[in-house]
Design an enzyme around this catalytic site. Sequence first.
Site, PDB file in Angstrom:
ATOM      1  N   PRO A  24     -27.049 -34.224 -40.435  1.00 51.35           N
ATOM      2  CA  PRO A  24     -26.098 -33.869 -39.374  1.00 51.35           C
ATOM      3  C   PRO A  24     -25.931 -32.353 -39.292  1.00 51.35           C
ATOM      4  CG  PRO A  24     -24.978 -34.831 -41.286  1.00 51.35           C
ATOM      5  CD  PRO A  24     -26.439 -34.998 -41.516  1.00 51.35           C
ATOM      6  N   ALA A  60     -21.609 -34.065 -37.238  1.00 52.56           N
ATOM      7  CA  ALA A  60     -20.232 -34.475 -37.524  1.00 52.56           C
ATOM      8  C   ALA A  60     -19.482 -34.699 -36.213  1.00 52.56           C
ATOM      9  CB  ALA A  60     -19.532 -33.396 -38.342  1.00 52.56           C
ATOM     10  N   GLN A 102     -22.910 -39.174 -37.785  1.00 50.60           N
ATOM     11  CA  GLN A 102     -21.995 -38.872 -38.885  1.00 50.60           C
ATOM     12  C   GLN A 102     -20.563 -38.881 -38.348  1.00 50.60           C
ATOM     13  OE1 GLN A 102     -21.569 -34.848 -40.560  1.00 50.60           O
ATOM     14  NE2 GLN A 102     -21.933 -35.723 -42.578  1.00 50.60           N
ATOM     15  N   TYR A 185     -14.143 -31.620 -46.143  1.00 53.99           N
ATOM     16  CA  TYR A 185     -13.432 -32.260 -45.036  1.00 53.99           C
ATOM     17  C   TYR A 185     -12.564 -33.396 -45.583  1.00 53.99           C
ATOM     18  CZ  TYR A 185     -16.338 -29.172 -42.359  1.00 53.99           C
ATOM     19  OH  TYR A 185     -16.937 -28.034 -41.877  1.00 53.99           O
ATOM     20  N   ARG A 233     -22.085 -39.383 -47.005  1.00 58.94           N
ATOM     21  CA  ARG A 233     -22.447 -38.050 -47.517  1.00 58.94           C
ATOM     22  C   ARG A 233     -21.363 -37.590 -48.475  1.00 58.94           C
ATOM     23  NH1 ARG A 233     -25.007 -32.603 -44.732  1.00 58.94           N
ATOM     24  NH2 ARG A 233     -26.920 -33.596 -45.379  1.00 58.94           N
ATOM     25  N   ARG A 327     -32.092 -26.626 -41.518  1.00 60.12           N
ATOM     26  CA  ARG A 327     -32.385 -25.392 -40.779  1.00 60.12           C
ATOM     27  C   ARG A 327     -33.865 -25.234 -40.473  1.00 60.12           C
ATOM     28  NH1 ARG A 327     -28.991 -22.015 -44.972  1.00 60.12           N
ATOM     29  NH2 ARG A 327     -29.746 -23.797 -46.162  1.00 60.12           N
TER      30      ARG A 327
END
Length: 359
Positions: A24, A60, A102, A185, A233, A327
């Site tokens: 994600p 997300a 996600q 989070y 995750r 990335r």
Amino acid sequence: MTRTLFTPIRLRDLEIRNRLWVPPMCQYSALGLDGRATSWHLMHYGALARGGAGAIIVEATGVVPEGRISPTDLGLWDDAQRDALVPIVELAHAQGAAIGIQLAHAGRKASTHPEWGTDGSGSLRADEGGWQTVGPSAIPFPGLGAPVALDADGIDQVVEAFAAAARRAVEAGMDLVEIHAAHGYLLHEFLSPLSNQRTDEYGGSLENRARLLLRVVDAARAVIPAGMPLLVRLSATEWVDGGFDLEETGQMGRWLGEHGVDLLDISTGGNITPAPIPVGPGYQTPAATSVRAASGLPVGAVGMIDEPFQAEQILATGLADVVLVGRALLRDANLPLHAARALRVDDPYIPAQYRRAHR
Ligand SMILES: Cc1cc2nc3c(=O)[nH]c(=O)nc-3n(C[C@H](O)[C@H](O)[C@H](O)COP(=O)(O)O)c2cc1C
């Protein structure tokens, strides 16, 4: 010779064409501020599917408005947001990729400036569209506004919101659901004794700190089909003493398996700053391997896995079951196709439209 990266993997009823997946990655591109996917998302996820990734995990996506990191995050608390995801799912499937999403609540790290598109950083002010954040305790993340500690009703509402979003993900045609319990989070904030200092049944012992995540997993599992994989995750370490660590992550992984989770996507960090994170090639892979051993569940490794042979080695030597490449895939969405060539695997993903270029 079979190369592991391009060996399909089966999770419940879902067969995924290879083990090079897209993790994600927030795009901050719901530019209508309504949590709905836009043409950017269609192009972005379509390109990744066309590039040969096995599974794509959509960024997300807030299960409630106040659970977004920023106002331009995706959301899945209403049906219009669900409907906006359907073309993306269809495009990914047309290109042979599996696609999941996600589901996230940003907790005390919500209500921030997006990574791009504004001049600011840190928390948004109310006059910039910011909102009051929530967390397990009223302990702020450094540099951000203080959260309000969730009460019992608030916790119930979080659980219901994850379940409703999971149901919408299924309705949108998603192949899998990932619960975001990493990176500082909300669900990770509950897991960590450094951000969770509650004295009720959601704080203190690991059993108590794990309670919210297990409730969310149960609620999601109850609304998604039995054949659909559910992923979580986790940040397997906070890289500081006294945090949610590898040992607790292993126990958490065992419980998640008992609660119907099919694969753990193992990241690290994000809840504590500063932290001495040894960033470098494959730096989080040992954590994935450790959680794999402790939990008995398949794991995904992520974090600076940029090269085909590096990814192949992780799989071939049994360090993880899938690799997620972030990335490097933003730099080149066709990386899986290049990897197939580098590993001398017949490229199975050339669309008919492009065949003349490959004669
Ligand atoms: C632009 C960007 C956005 C990200 N957004 C998310 C996200 O929405 N959810 C998440 O769990 N991780 C997110 N991450 C972390 C990635 O999923 C991944 O774990 C991380 O980039 C390390 O992998 P890499 O070295 O292959 O990029 C993001 C990373 C990037 C670069």
